[in-house]
Scaffold this active site. Structure first.
Site, PDB file in Angstrom:
ATOM      1  CB  SER A  38      -1.192  -0.075   1.165  1.00  0.00           C
ATOM      2  OG  SER A  38      -2.027   0.926   1.151  1.00  0.00           O
ATOM      3  CG  ASP A 184      -4.506  -2.575   0.719  1.00  0.00           C
ATOM      4  OD1 ASP A 184      -3.501  -3.228   1.466  1.00  0.00           O
ATOM      5  OD2 ASP A 184      -4.507  -1.473   0.736  1.00  0.00           O
TER       6      ASP A 184
END
Length: 306
Positions: A38, A184
């Site tokens: 991320s 993610d």
């Protein structure tokens, strides 16, 4: 001193990493290999392409954080618009602004795809929710019949930073045209500090990890949208509060982030400065007590005692 680095995911709190990197540079730490999830993937990619902390800081000051939430016409419709986005696109916001921004910065350093980087220099974590598998990019590209030259680094960063529900999943087509939905990396490994581990390391792997004292969520959940937001906060902050074993703690710079959450995109100057200083002072304090040879002795003792 040469070292590897692994950066945790954490949304806008990634600003704290810049301060930590500056502290490491002042102690003459040179990065051999880098990895991240991320926001950590953004920092790792920029460092791998040759950016220094002061350059990254300048670029982060310039970024329009409000644009990170790629709003559409539907987003302007209260509540109903969010539902429509979820139903049609499986995520409330677009995430292409991040990809474009990262791509422009990497292009300035002559980097487009993973093939433009030294082999093994950068690893980015994402989650293939179509197949229920963690992705380590570019290592797992062969699983999709692809090579490092087939994937832009900026696209991998966008994949890694696509929070579920919050951002649309990245729909990725392999060479045989099969679709995969990528989200993610923090879903499966928010802090993959194990990534570069070997039996007898030549240099250390430093982890960069966010610390929060408690999980801050809304006590009242009046709408499904608030429920989704609480799910994000609970998931992300639970990563921050999870147990870390002794070996992980010994090599990890733990950075307090106060009450700032991963999805707080409306940061003011004081909050940005707080994150930066927190990263800087945390890294300085860590390095003042770090001894690689001592760490290796402890590590070998733990192996013998197993």
């Amino acid at each position: 001193m040469k070292a590897d680095a692994v950066f945790e995911g954490g949304g806008v709190r990634g600003i704290a990493f810049i301060g930590a990197i500056q502290a490491m540079e002042e102690e003459n730490v040179e990065w051999e290999r880098l990895a991240g999830t991320s926001a950590g993937a953004v920092i790792a990619a920029l460092l791998a392409s040759g950016y220094k902390s002061h350059e990254i800081r300048e670029r982060f000051i310039e970024i329009n954080y409000s644009k990170i939430r790629g709003r559409t016409i539907l987003n302007r419709i209260p509540i109903l618009g969010f539902f429509l986005e979820l139903m049609v696109h499986l995520g409330i916001y677009k995430n292409d602004y991040l990809e474009t921004w990262v791509d422009s910065l990497l292009s300035a350093k002559g980097i487009k795809t993973f093939a433009d980087l030294p082999d093994g220099k950068l690893k980015i974590i994402a989650s293939d929710v179509s197949n229920g598998q963690m992705l380590i990019l570019p290592d797992d590209l062969d699983r999709y019949g692809m090579s490092p030259a087939d994937l832009k680094v900026s696209t991998a960063v966008m994949m890694s930073a696509s929070l579920p529900f919050f951002f649309r999943p990245v729909i990725w087509k392999s060479k045989d045209r099969k679709k995969s939905y990528i989200l993610d990396g923090g879903l499966l490994s928010n802090f993959p500090i194990w990534l570069f581990d070997t039996e007898n390391p030549r240099f250390p792997t430093f982890g960069f990890h966010f610390v929060k004292d408690e999980v801050n969520i809304d006590a009242v959940i009046p709408t499904p949208i608030h429920l989704f937001k609480n799910i994000f906060k609970t998931m992300l902050q639970a990563h921050d509060l999870r147990h870390m074993n002794e070996e992980t703690i010994e090599r990890t710079i733990q950075i307090p982030t106060g009450g700032i959450n991963a999805t707080d995109f409306e940061l003011n100057e004081d909050e940005i400065y707080f994150l930066y200083r927190s990263g800087y002072t945390s890294a300085k304090e860590f390095l003042s007590n770090w001894d690689f040879e001592q760490y290796k002795v402890k590590r070998m003792q733990r192996v013998k005692n197993k």
